[in-house]
Design an enzyme around this catalytic site. Structure first.
Site, PDB file in Angstrom:
ATOM      1  N   HIS A  85       0.857  -1.184   0.000  1.00  0.00           N
ATOM      2  CA  HIS A  85       0.000   0.000   0.000  1.00  0.00           C
ATOM      3  C   HIS A  85       0.899   1.241   0.000  1.00  0.00           C
ATOM      4  CE1 HIS A  85      -2.800   3.065   1.329  1.00  0.00           C
ATOM      5  NE2 HIS A  85      -3.779   2.260   0.923  1.00  0.00           N
ATOM      6  N   GLU A 157      -3.923   2.219  -7.488  1.00  0.00           N
ATOM      7  CA  GLU A 157      -4.303   3.372  -6.675  1.00  0.00           C
ATOM      8  C   GLU A 157      -3.362   4.546  -6.970  1.00  0.00           C
ATOM      9  OE1 GLU A 157      -6.419   2.184  -2.788  1.00  0.00           O
ATOM     10  OE2 GLU A 157      -4.306   1.810  -2.466  1.00  0.00           O
TER      11      GLU A 157
END
Ligand code: PGA
Length: 233
Positions: A85, A157
């Site tokens: 992430h 993302e």
């Protein structure tokens, strides 16, 4: 579709218990994966949703104070785990070597990694998006076996869309997802599952869902609003 809920570092234990109570009440058409903070993992039990972790240790041996191993996550019935992430890459300085080691750990313990990739605003403005994503994908996918590569879910993302409300146009997202799928097909001969994440909420969910190549969403901030979220699901 695969809908992944990333709670980040939110909720008290009482909030988490209430969240789980509400989440467990409904049935979902899509596969829902909830990723609470480590201490709350044992509070979440399906059967109408899957359990995910926000992170895992890159190490197998126990001498790593403060870390949680893939072996331990497996014993908690975790089925999915976020890896790489952008907040881990930025704040914990995780590089591709560390992310690759985490993928290996998860796959060895029968969990599905959700590999997060994305470009910075500057990369985006300089039209370097695909160069960055290809570099990061290659670095972590190349060492995996063919069987293991097939199991990895990819979440695109853009870094500047996470928690900012700044969402790219559908055709821009579609182009990146298409390039990602094409790369995985042409390089490794596999059909990868690709998610989109970054400021997904009840206002843009249906519009984003129109992206044909999309296989699901990774939802952060909005995932905490369980009542509103359940209306969407
Ligand atoms: P956001 O977060 O939905 O709050 O933008 C997404 C994520 O961090 O995965």
């Amino acid at each position: 579709m695969l809908i992944v809920l990333n709670h980040k570092m939110n909720l008290t234990v009482d909030d988490a218990l209430e969240y789980q109570r509400q989440l467990a009440q409904k049935t979902y058409q899509d596969t829902v994966v909830v990723c609470p903070s480590y201490p709350y993992l044992p509070l979440f039990k399906g059967p109408n949703y899957q359990l995910g972790s926000q992170d895992v240790s890159a190490f197998a041996e126990s001498k790593h104070t403060g870390e949680v191993s893939a072996y331990q996550l497996q014993s908690l019935k975790v089925s999915y785990c976020l890896v790489g992430h952008s907040e881990r890459r930025t704040f914990a300085h995780e590089d591709n070597a560390c992310i690759q080691a985490k993928l290996e750990q998860l796959l060895e313990h029968d969990m599905i990694p959700i590999l997060c990739i994305g470009e910075t605003k500057q990369d985006h403005l300089e039209h370097k998006t695909w160069a960055v994503l290809e570099r990061d994908l290659k670095a972590v996918m190349e060492p995996l076996s063919l069987e293991n590569r097939k199991k990895v879910v990819i979440a695109y993302e853009p870094l500047f869309s996470i928690g900012t409300g700044e969402v790219l146009e559908n055709d821009q997202i579609a182009e990146v997802l298409t390039c990602t799928k094409r790369f995985m097909k042409e390089t490794y001969g596999i059909d990868s599952m690709v998610l989109y994440g970054g400021s997904v909420n009840d206002k843009n969910f249906h519009h984003l869902k129109e992206i044909e190549v999309l296989d699901g969403f990774l939802i952060g901030g909005f995932s905490l609003q369980i009542t509103e979220l359940q209306k969407l699901l």
